[in-house]
Design a protein around this motif. Structure first.
Motif, PDB file in Angstrom:
ATOM      1  N   GLU A  58      25.787  -8.911  18.515  1.00 50.66           N
ATOM      2  CA  GLU A  58      26.996  -9.448  17.900  1.00 50.66           C
ATOM      3  C   GLU A  58      26.595 -11.014  17.400  1.00 50.66           C
ATOM      4  OE1 GLU A  58      28.928  -8.478  21.216  1.00 50.66           O
ATOM      5  OE2 GLU A  58      29.063 -10.479  22.072  1.00 50.66           O
ATOM      6  N   PRO A  59      27.341 -11.658  16.784  1.00 53.47           N
ATOM      7  CA  PRO A  59      27.328 -13.216  16.430  1.00 53.47           C
ATOM      8  C   PRO A  59      26.462 -14.028  17.316  1.00 53.47           C
ATOM      9  CG  PRO A  59      29.200 -12.477  15.474  1.00 53.47           C
ATOM     10  CD  PRO A  59      28.853 -11.497  16.481  1.00 53.47           C
ATOM     11  N   THR A  60      25.406 -14.555  16.967  1.00 53.67           N
ATOM     12  CA  THR A  60      24.479 -15.248  17.914  1.00 53.67           C
ATOM     13  C   THR A  60      23.278 -15.942  17.128  1.00 53.67           C
ATOM     14  OG1 THR A  60      24.492 -13.071  19.615  1.00 53.67           O
ATOM     15  CG2 THR A  60      22.888 -14.848  19.875  1.00 53.67           C
ATOM     16  N   VAL A  61      23.276 -17.235  17.962  1.00 47.35           N
ATOM     17  CA  VAL A  61      21.981 -18.092  17.338  1.00 47.35           C
ATOM     18  C   VAL A  61      21.007 -17.765  18.455  1.00 47.35           C
ATOM     19  CG1 VAL A  61      21.147 -20.277  17.007  1.00 47.35           C
ATOM     20  CG2 VAL A  61      23.329 -19.549  15.744  1.00 47.35           C
ATOM     21  N   VAL A  62      19.730 -17.471  17.889  1.00 51.98           N
ATOM     22  CA  VAL A  62      18.740 -17.388  19.036  1.00 51.98           C
ATOM     23  C   VAL A  62      17.575 -18.529  18.539  1.00 51.98           C
ATOM     24  CG1 VAL A  62      16.828 -15.704  19.756  1.00 51.98           C
ATOM     25  CG2 VAL A  62      18.959 -14.977  18.896  1.00 51.98           C
ATOM     26  N   ILE A  63      17.185 -19.495  19.344  1.00 56.51           N
ATOM     27  CA  ILE A  63      16.314 -20.094  19.478  1.00 56.51           C
ATOM     28  C   ILE A  63      14.913 -19.871  19.918  1.00 56.51           C
ATOM     29  CG2 ILE A  63      17.866 -22.211  18.959  1.00 56.51           C
ATOM     30  CD1 ILE A  63      17.281 -23.103  21.694  1.00 56.51           C
ATOM     31  N   GLY A  64      13.808 -20.596  19.388  1.00 51.73           N
ATOM     32  CA  GLY A  64      12.523 -20.264  19.877  1.00 51.73           C
ATOM     33  C   GLY A  64      12.139 -20.969  21.569  1.00 51.73           C
ATOM     34  N   ARG A  65      11.264 -20.459  22.138  1.00 52.09           N
ATOM     35  CA  ARG A  65      11.183 -20.878  23.532  1.00 52.09           C
ATOM     36  C   ARG A  65      10.998 -22.465  23.578  1.00 52.09           C
ATOM     37  NH1 ARG A  65      10.483 -22.937  27.725  1.00 52.09           N
ATOM     38  NH2 ARG A  65       9.276 -22.221  29.476  1.00 52.09           N
ATOM     39  N   ASN A  66      10.442 -22.970  22.538  1.00 49.85           N
ATOM     40  CA  ASN A  66      10.145 -24.607  22.585  1.00 49.85           C
ATOM     41  C   ASN A  66      10.847 -25.289  21.700  1.00 49.85           C
ATOM     42  OD1 ASN A  66       8.159 -24.406  24.687  1.00 49.85           O
ATOM     43  ND2 ASN A  66       6.664 -23.293  23.221  1.00 49.85           N
ATOM     44  N   GLN A  67      12.230 -24.959  21.565  1.00 52.33           N
ATOM     45  CA  GLN A  67      13.056 -25.551  20.392  1.00 52.33           C
ATOM     46  C   GLN A  67      14.291 -26.369  21.073  1.00 52.33           C
ATOM     47  OE1 GLN A  67      13.881 -22.428  17.160  1.00 52.33           O
ATOM     48  NE2 GLN A  67      12.820 -24.002  16.176  1.00 52.33           N
ATOM     49  N   ASN A  68      14.622 -27.225  20.319  1.00 51.77           N
ATOM     50  CA  ASN A  68      15.847 -28.210  20.828  1.00 51.77           C
ATOM     51  C   ASN A  68      17.200 -27.608  20.177  1.00 51.77           C
ATOM     52  OD1 ASN A  68      17.696 -30.189  20.679  1.00 51.77           O
ATOM     53  ND2 ASN A  68      16.032 -31.734  20.916  1.00 51.77           N
ATOM     54  N   PRO A  69      17.995 -26.972  20.869  1.00 52.79           N
ATOM     55  CA  PRO A  69      19.373 -26.375  20.247  1.00 52.79           C
ATOM     56  C   PRO A  69      20.106 -27.569  19.522  1.00 52.79           C
ATOM     57  CG  PRO A  69      19.542 -26.635  22.807  1.00 52.79           C
ATOM     58  CD  PRO A  69      17.910 -27.157  22.353  1.00 52.79           C
ATOM     59  N   TRP A  70      19.964 -28.682  20.136  1.00 56.17           N
ATOM     60  CA  TRP A  70      20.760 -29.874  19.363  1.00 56.17           C
ATOM     61  C   TRP A  70      20.178 -29.963  17.932  1.00 56.17           C
ATOM     62  CZ3 TRP A  70      19.854 -30.168  24.634  1.00 56.17           C
ATOM     63  CH2 TRP A  70      21.006 -30.032  25.581  1.00 56.17           C
ATOM     64  N   GLU A  79      30.265 -23.353  19.879  1.00 57.66           N
ATOM     65  CA  GLU A  79      31.284 -23.058  21.232  1.00 57.66           C
ATOM     66  C   GLU A  79      32.541 -22.848  20.482  1.00 57.66           C
ATOM     67  OE1 GLU A  79      30.794 -26.823  23.206  1.00 57.66           O
ATOM     68  OE2 GLU A  79      28.912 -26.248  24.418  1.00 57.66           O
ATOM     69  N   ARG A  80      32.802 -23.683  19.517  1.00 63.79           N
ATOM     70  CA  ARG A  80      34.323 -23.466  18.886  1.00 63.79           C
ATOM     71  C   ARG A  80      34.330 -21.867  18.521  1.00 63.79           C
ATOM     72  NH1 ARG A  80      33.599 -26.340  14.045  1.00 63.79           N
ATOM     73  NH2 ARG A  80      33.147 -24.384  12.923  1.00 63.79           N
ATOM     74  N   ASP A  81      33.579 -21.511  17.846  1.00 63.77           N
ATOM     75  CA  ASP A  81      33.802 -20.163  17.156  1.00 63.77           C
ATOM     76  C   ASP A  81      33.187 -18.971  18.081  1.00 63.77           C
ATOM     77  OD1 ASP A  81      34.534 -21.504  15.123  1.00 63.77           O
ATOM     78  OD2 ASP A  81      32.750 -21.365  14.146  1.00 63.77           O
ATOM     79  N   SER A  82      32.939 -19.202  19.353  1.00 65.98           N
ATOM     80  CA  SER A  82      32.533 -18.376  20.365  1.00 65.98           C
ATOM     81  C   SER A  82      31.295 -17.581  19.860  1.00 65.98           C
ATOM     82  CB  SER A  82      33.700 -17.212  20.802  1.00 65.98           C
ATOM     83  OG  SER A  82      34.864 -17.877  21.268  1.00 65.98           O
ATOM     84  N   ILE A  83      30.202 -18.279  19.333  1.00 68.66           N
ATOM     85  CA  ILE A  83      28.945 -17.557  18.966  1.00 68.66           C
ATOM     86  C   ILE A  83      27.890 -17.829  20.137  1.00 68.66           C
ATOM     87  CG2 ILE A  83      27.200 -17.856  17.250  1.00 68.66           C
ATOM     88  CD1 ILE A  83      29.721 -16.958  16.103  1.00 68.66           C
ATOM     89  N   HIS A  84      27.347 -16.974  20.184  1.00 70.91           N
ATOM     90  CA  HIS A  84      26.416 -17.028  21.552  1.00 70.91           C
ATOM     91  C   HIS A  84      25.292 -18.046  21.309  1.00 70.91           C
ATOM     92  CE1 HIS A  84      28.238 -13.594  23.724  1.00 70.91           C
ATOM     93  NE2 HIS A  84      28.400 -12.973  22.736  1.00 70.91           N
ATOM     94  N   LEU A  85      24.575 -18.541  22.021  1.00 71.29           N
ATOM     95  CA  LEU A  85      23.324 -19.444  21.823  1.00 71.29           C
ATOM     96  C   LEU A  85      22.427 -18.834  22.991  1.00 71.29           C
ATOM     97  CD1 LEU A  85      21.532 -21.577  20.616  1.00 71.29           C
ATOM     98  CD2 LEU A  85      22.454 -22.903  22.571  1.00 71.29           C
ATOM     99  N   VAL A  86      21.192 -18.176  22.628  1.00 66.93           N
ATOM    100  CA  VAL A  86      20.362 -17.728  23.237  1.00 66.93           C
ATOM    101  C   VAL A  86      18.826 -18.166  23.028  1.00 66.93           C
ATOM    102  CG1 VAL A  86      19.274 -15.377  24.325  1.00 66.93           C
ATOM    103  CG2 VAL A  86      21.442 -15.505  23.168  1.00 66.93           C
TER     104      VAL A  86
END
Length: 348
Positions: A58-70, A79-86
């Motif tokens: 389901e709607p998700t942003v997946v970042i790499g092991r050594n990445q900066n989410p910001w 957070e506003r749209d209830s999208i997962h961050l993994v």
């Protein structure tokens, strides 16, 4: 396809002999569970078998092991749209997943690891739908110079993982909405994503679906290895009963993994309000404020903020907590602090 227990090691085939291939299909769209299954297969899978694992989220942003989410995505919008961050355990860049995006994972031992063969299996599967695709030098898969699949890799000892995405009918506007090209004001030790022009496979084959493509990939996987097996349908509740998998699932959900594993970075900010200029230089380690250099005109607006921020989570909650702890300097200063807080929340 027959549904079997995820703990069973039987293969449903036309013969009683063990088969050198294994195919698993997740019924869940929970991104934390699907990536936990992948992690479990990597550490505890049957590496005497060529293994293919198919899934979608389901709607998700997946970042790499050594990445900066910001730096890679709009954390506030997620957070506003209830999208997962993994945060996944492999390298590579940030990607957006939804139910129009399908995922594949190839597992093998080091002696038989062949990412080019894996990509060929995907390209041959697309030929079932009259789509001609080919990998580029980065092993992205392209159709008419448009990226329809990206890959990442993980190798540990004799265990190898090659996983990737396939854009079938994903909401492409959400890629631009949630993923950044890069924040020039953040200086990070993390790995930056490489953006490429993309296109959905449904643009070339309007009737294409997740199920149809997964079936085609499975057929080509069997063809390339010259063996067949039953497809294991993974039940969500049954998978959560596996101790190592359940532990991986809980770890993926923790703030300490998703944000706390962020490489150190700096963020410089400056803004001129009607009443004066504010300059802030933020240093972050492990997802927390490590050192803060803040100045303002007039100085009492940010007086004491630096020490109050240190050690708090690098997010709006940590910022708000520190701002509330500042010494009361009257209504005018309080109002100006609110303006600064609103500005920082927008910019962080």
């Amino acid at each position: 396809m027959r549904q079997i227990s995820p703990l069973s090691r039987r293969s449903f085939t036309t013969t009683s002999a063990p088969q050198p291939v294994r195919v698993l299909l997740s019924k869940s769209t929970d991104p934390y569970l699907n990536l936990a299954i992948e992690d479990w297969l990597f550490h505890h899978g049957q590496y005497d078998k060529q293994t293919l694992y198919l899934w979608r989220n389901e709607p998700t942003v997946v970042i790499g092991r050594n990445q900066n989410p910001w730096k890679e995505c709009d954390v506030k919008a997620l957070e506003r749209d209830s999208i997962h961050l993994v945060r996944r355990s492999s390298g590579g860049g940030a990607v957006y997943h939804d139910l129009g995006n399908s995922c594949f994972s190839f597992f093998s031992d080091k002696s038989s690891y062949d990412k080019n063969k894996n990509s060929l299996i995907i390209c041959d599967a697309l030929r079932h739908f009259n789509i001609t695709a080919s990998p580029n030098t980065r092993n992205d898969i392209l159709v008419n110079d448009r990226k329809i699949s990206g890959s990442a890799y993980r190798l540990s000892g004799k265990r190898c993982l090659h996983h990737g995405t396939l854009l079938i009918s994903t909401h492409l506007h959400n890629l631009q909405k949630y993923l950044y090209v890069g924040n020039p004001y953040i200086k990070s030790a993390g790995v930056a994503s490489v953006r490429s022009p993309v296109q959905n496979l449904s643009h070339y084959a309007p009737m294409l679906t997740h199920d149809l493509l997964m079936n085609a990939i499975t057929k080509e996987f069997f063809h390339h290895y010259g063996h067949r097996c039953g497809v294991e349908l993974l039940d969500e509740e049954e998978m959560k009963k596996i101790p190592q998998l359940s532990e991986a699932y809980e770890n993926l959900r923790k703030w300490g993994w998703r944000f706390g594993e962020t490489p150190s970075f700096e963020h410089k900010l400056q803004y001129t309000f009607l009443w004066g200029t504010v300059s802030i230089h933020l240093h972050s380690e492990e997802g927390r404020f490590k050192k803060v250099e803040a100045s303002s005109e007039p100085p009492e607006v940010l007086e004491g903020l630096s020490s109050l921020l240190e050690g708090k989570a690098y997010d709006r909650h940590g910022l708000s907590e520190a701002m509330e702890m500042m010494e009361d300097r009257g209504s005018t200063v309080t109002q100006r602090r609110r303006e600064v807080e609103e500005w920082l929340v927008r910019e962080m």
